[in-house]
Design an enzyme around this catalytic site. Sequence first.
Site, mmCIF file in Angstrom:
data_model
loop_
_atom_site.group_PDB
_atom_site.id
_atom_site.type_symbol
_atom_site.label_atom_id
_atom_site.label_comp_id
_atom_site.label_asym_id
_atom_site.label_seq_id
_atom_site.Cartn_x
_atom_site.Cartn_y
_atom_site.Cartn_z
ATOM 1 C CG ASP A 21 -2.015 0.943 1.134
ATOM 2 O OD1 ASP A 21 -2.311 1.518 -0.075
ATOM 3 O OD2 ASP A 21 -2.710 1.119 2.357
ATOM 4 C CG HIS A 38 -0.339 2.035 -9.287
ATOM 5 N ND1 HIS A 38 -0.686 1.855 -7.932
ATOM 6 C CD2 HIS A 38 -1.489 2.938 -9.474
ATOM 7 C CE1 HIS A 38 -1.790 2.362 -7.567
ATOM 8 N NE2 HIS A 38 -2.293 2.890 -8.541
ATOM 9 C CG LEU A 135 8.484 -17.769 -3.785
ATOM 10 C CD1 LEU A 135 8.466 -17.614 -2.221
ATOM 11 C CD2 LEU A 135 8.767 -16.319 -4.435
HETATM 12 C C1 IPE Z 1 -5.514 -2.668 -0.235
HETATM 13 O O1 IPE Z 1 -5.152 -1.498 -0.377
HETATM 14 C C2 IPE Z 1 -5.365 -3.299 -1.545
HETATM 15 C C3 IPE Z 1 -4.325 -3.337 -2.355
HETATM 16 C C4 IPE Z 1 -2.934 -3.112 -1.529
HETATM 17 C C5 IPE Z 1 -4.233 -4.080 -3.499
HETATM 18 P P1 IPE Z 1 -6.216 -0.148 -0.487
HETATM 19 O O2 IPE Z 1 -5.538 1.165 -0.580
HETATM 20 O O3 IPE Z 1 -7.434 -0.470 -1.262
HETATM 21 O O4 IPE Z 1 -7.084 -0.321 1.056
HETATM 22 P P2 IPE Z 1 -7.919 0.860 1.747
HETATM 23 O O5 IPE Z 1 -8.729 1.357 0.761
HETATM 24 O O6 IPE Z 1 -6.999 2.088 2.132
HETATM 25 O O7 IPE Z 1 -8.565 0.037 2.792
HETATM 26 C C1 IPE Z 2 -1.602 0.186 -3.275
HETATM 27 O O1 IPE Z 2 -1.294 1.589 -3.373
HETATM 28 C C2 IPE Z 2 -1.833 -0.354 -4.733
HETATM 29 C C3 IPE Z 2 -3.154 -0.650 -4.944
HETATM 30 C C4 IPE Z 2 -4.111 -0.816 -4.284
HETATM 31 C C5 IPE Z 2 -3.372 -1.298 -6.178
HETATM 32 P P1 IPE Z 2 -2.561 2.694 -3.466
HETATM 33 O O2 IPE Z 2 -2.921 2.904 -4.815
HETATM 34 O O3 IPE Z 2 -3.669 2.313 -2.700
HETATM 35 O O4 IPE Z 2 -1.858 4.123 -2.796
HETATM 36 P P2 IPE Z 2 -2.496 4.954 -1.654
HETATM 37 O O5 IPE Z 2 -3.150 4.317 -0.863
HETATM 38 O O6 IPE Z 2 -3.687 5.467 -2.198
HETATM 39 O O7 IPE Z 2 -1.244 5.773 -1.280
HETATM 40 MG MG MG Z 3 -4.120 2.320 -0.535
#
Ligand code: IPE
Ligand code: IPE
Ligand code: MG
Length: 244
Positions: A21, A38, A135
Amino acid sequence: MTEQLPLDPAKLPQHVAIIMDGNGRWAKRRGMPRTFGHKAGVEALREIIKMSDELGIRALTVYAFSTENWKRSAEEVGALMGLLLEYFTKELEELNRKNVCIRILGDIDGMPRGTERQQAALHKAIERTQTNTGLILNIALNYGGQQEIVRAAKVLAKRAADGSLDPESITQETFAAELYTHDEPEVDLIIRTSGELRLSNFLLWQCAYAEFYITDTLWPDFDRNAYREALEAFSNRNRRFGGA
Ligand code: IPE
Ligand code: IPE
Ligand code: MG
């Protein structure tokens, strides 16, 4: 740089799960679009997979896209799907050479229209690597922990309805056998980057006794040293599993 002691293999987790995240915030801090984050996130993932493989970790599960992530803008979802296709096209042969077994946790065929190429690439990656013995790399994609549990319940309910299963015979083990992770060890360590203190529908069943490791580091900055710190923290935990 100070010499680092090797990690004690006996104290390593067998199964590591990561909520990757913070890509969006990482990009925002640089005045860049979320997609930029990303892309950087994919680079971070590459290193963490390599290191998990080198350390002989049995299974690595990474949360790549949740069932809730479809709520994001079409632009962001499109970019993520583009990266996904690129990743599987570029990395498959190398992962296969490394004896990595790729599995997808989540509903591939339930992905929306327009993702047919991604779906095909995912099926191909699974097929190509299914007999590999190194793995286990689980990519959670179009994944929701609650959906996974409901899916398992449906399988068992159908068997009970057609008479091939006695409901009384259902145990934690027979239930877990219907989850995506059926034959894998339970999650020992769950890592979440970017400081959020929630599961976001990830591996609800498998994390029953997982150790949590939350770091403020944003996913694109989560490098070998950061991973090492997480593994070291894990090796110092006292796991009791309810015992005294
Ligand atoms: C969880 O992260 C999903 C992934 C890392 C793929 P999100 O960014 O979607 O989660 P919330 O919305 O903060 O709970
Ligand atoms: C995690 O990073 C990746 C995915 C959920 C695909 P985010 O896109 O949720 O990044 P933040 O949480 O908005 O910073
Ligand atoms: Mg996120």
